[in-house]
Motif scaffolding. Structure first.
Motif, mmCIF file in Angstrom:
data_model
loop_
_atom_site.group_PDB
_atom_site.id
_atom_site.type_symbol
_atom_site.label_atom_id
_atom_site.label_comp_id
_atom_site.label_asym_id
_atom_site.label_seq_id
_atom_site.Cartn_x
_atom_site.Cartn_y
_atom_site.Cartn_z
ATOM 1 N N LEU A 142 -5.672 2.031 5.890
ATOM 2 C CA LEU A 142 -4.461 1.681 6.606
ATOM 3 C C LEU A 142 -3.348 2.624 6.151
ATOM 4 C CD1 LEU A 142 -2.836 -1.550 5.113
ATOM 5 C CD2 LEU A 142 -4.378 -0.044 3.867
ATOM 6 N N GLY A 143 -2.288 2.646 6.921
ATOM 7 C CA GLY A 143 -1.175 3.517 6.553
ATOM 8 C C GLY A 143 -0.140 3.567 7.647
ATOM 9 N N SER A 165 0.832 -1.201 0.000
ATOM 10 C CA SER A 165 0.000 0.000 0.000
ATOM 11 C C SER A 165 0.863 1.245 0.000
ATOM 12 C CB SER A 165 -0.908 0.000 1.239
ATOM 13 O OG SER A 165 -1.774 -1.104 1.225
ATOM 14 N N PHE A 166 1.966 1.221 0.744
ATOM 15 C CA PHE A 166 2.900 2.343 0.740
ATOM 16 C C PHE A 166 3.418 2.581 -0.676
ATOM 17 C CE2 PHE A 166 4.714 3.166 5.223
ATOM 18 C CZ PHE A 166 3.424 3.267 5.726
ATOM 19 N N THR A 219 5.518 4.004 12.411
ATOM 20 C CA THR A 219 4.254 3.676 13.055
ATOM 21 C C THR A 219 3.285 3.207 11.979
ATOM 22 O OG1 THR A 219 3.384 5.943 12.812
ATOM 23 C CG2 THR A 219 4.584 5.433 14.852
ATOM 24 N N TYR A 220 2.357 2.351 12.372
ATOM 25 C CA TYR A 220 1.373 1.813 11.434
ATOM 26 C C TYR A 220 -0.011 1.845 12.065
ATOM 27 C CZ TYR A 220 5.429 0.059 8.915
ATOM 28 O OH TYR A 220 6.606 -0.029 8.235
ATOM 29 N N TRP A 221 -1.009 1.980 11.226
ATOM 30 C CA TRP A 221 -2.385 1.917 11.701
ATOM 31 C C TRP A 221 -3.233 1.216 10.647
ATOM 32 C CZ3 TRP A 221 -6.546 3.929 9.049
ATOM 33 C CH2 TRP A 221 -6.250 4.818 8.009
ATOM 34 N N ILE A 232 -6.950 5.497 2.283
ATOM 35 C CA ILE A 232 -8.219 5.697 2.986
ATOM 36 C C ILE A 232 -9.359 5.563 1.981
ATOM 37 C CG2 ILE A 232 -9.606 7.322 4.334
ATOM 38 C CD1 ILE A 232 -7.013 8.529 5.363
ATOM 39 N N LEU A 233 -10.216 4.579 2.217
ATOM 40 C CA LEU A 233 -11.337 4.296 1.310
ATOM 41 C C LEU A 233 -10.851 4.146 -0.126
ATOM 42 C CD1 LEU A 233 -14.013 6.744 2.786
ATOM 43 C CD2 LEU A 233 -13.754 4.294 3.208
ATOM 44 N N GLY A 234 -9.671 3.493 -0.249
ATOM 45 C CA GLY A 234 -9.114 3.205 -1.563
ATOM 46 C C GLY A 234 -8.310 4.324 -2.179
#
Length: 209
Positions: free
Chosen positions: A160-161, A23-24, A151-153, A189-191
């Motif tokens: 996610l990010g 995703s990153f 950090t990740y969430w 966020i939301l794609g």
């Protein structure tokens, strides 16, 4: 090397975060470019007249070995104004030491002569406080330490990010330590990918010369 090297290295070093790293990568490619600053060169925010041009660290970045003041200055983090910064803080080490000794240990060389490095950090010359940073590399005679802090969430069905900091090191003409801090966040966020980055410069005086 590809521009998103720091992302790729993070994915390679920790497969458990593979989905997040992917995703990153999507966010980085879609919204911006994470530059690998090797060799480390001055940009428009770098105070060349005061600090001199960044100098290469030589083969395997061994020229970084030395003792530096823990207290330095950072510019470009807040509208170009200089602010105090601890070297230990830049390396995500909790310490109020007066001095910091750095030394590199080469773990492996690649076919281009670049090196996989362990950076040894000793606050106030006290080996009991030794920290070893494994995620460091000598690339084109620039010392790059990746994933210094992160950090990740994640939130199901929302996104996610995370955030990550990398640091690139060179020397100045007076042998002070020059650092470029690479602070970025990447979120999906939301794609939709969202990417941001700040890259201030820092300087830490050398004490053993």
């Amino acid at each position: 090397m590809p521009a998103p090297l720091t992302f790729a290295l993070g994915c390679h070093m920790n497969r458990l975060r593979g989905r997040l790293c992917a995703s990153f990568l999507v966010a980085a490619i879609s919204q911006g470019c994470v530059t690998v600053h090797a060799p480390l060169v001055a940009d428009l925010e770098y105070p060349s007249s005061a600090w001199g041009e960044p100098l290469a660290l030589g083969p395997e970045c061994k020229a970084v070995d030395g003792t530096y003041s823990n207290e330095g200055v950072v510019i470009g983090a807040d509208g170009g104004n200089s602010q105090p910064l601890l070297l230990t803080s830049a390396l995500n080490i909790s310490s109020n030491a007066q001095t910091v000794s750095l030394s590199v240990r080469t773990r492996r060389l690649d076919r281009n002569g670049d090196a996989f490095i362990t950076l040894r950090v000793v606050p106030d010359g006290n080996l009991a406080g030794l920290h070893e940073l494994e995620g460091c590399f000598c690339i084109k005679q620039t010392l790059a330490c990746t994933q210094v802090s992160e950090t990740y969430w994640s939130l199901p069905y929302f996104g996610l990010g995370g955030t990550q900091q990398n640091v690139y090191f060179a020397l100045s003409h007076d042998h002070s330590l020059i650092a470029k801090l690479q602070n970025y966040h990447a979120d999906v966020i939301l794609g939709l990918p969202i990417f941001g980055m700040k890259e201030p410069w820092a300087r830490f005086p050398r004490l053993d010369r």
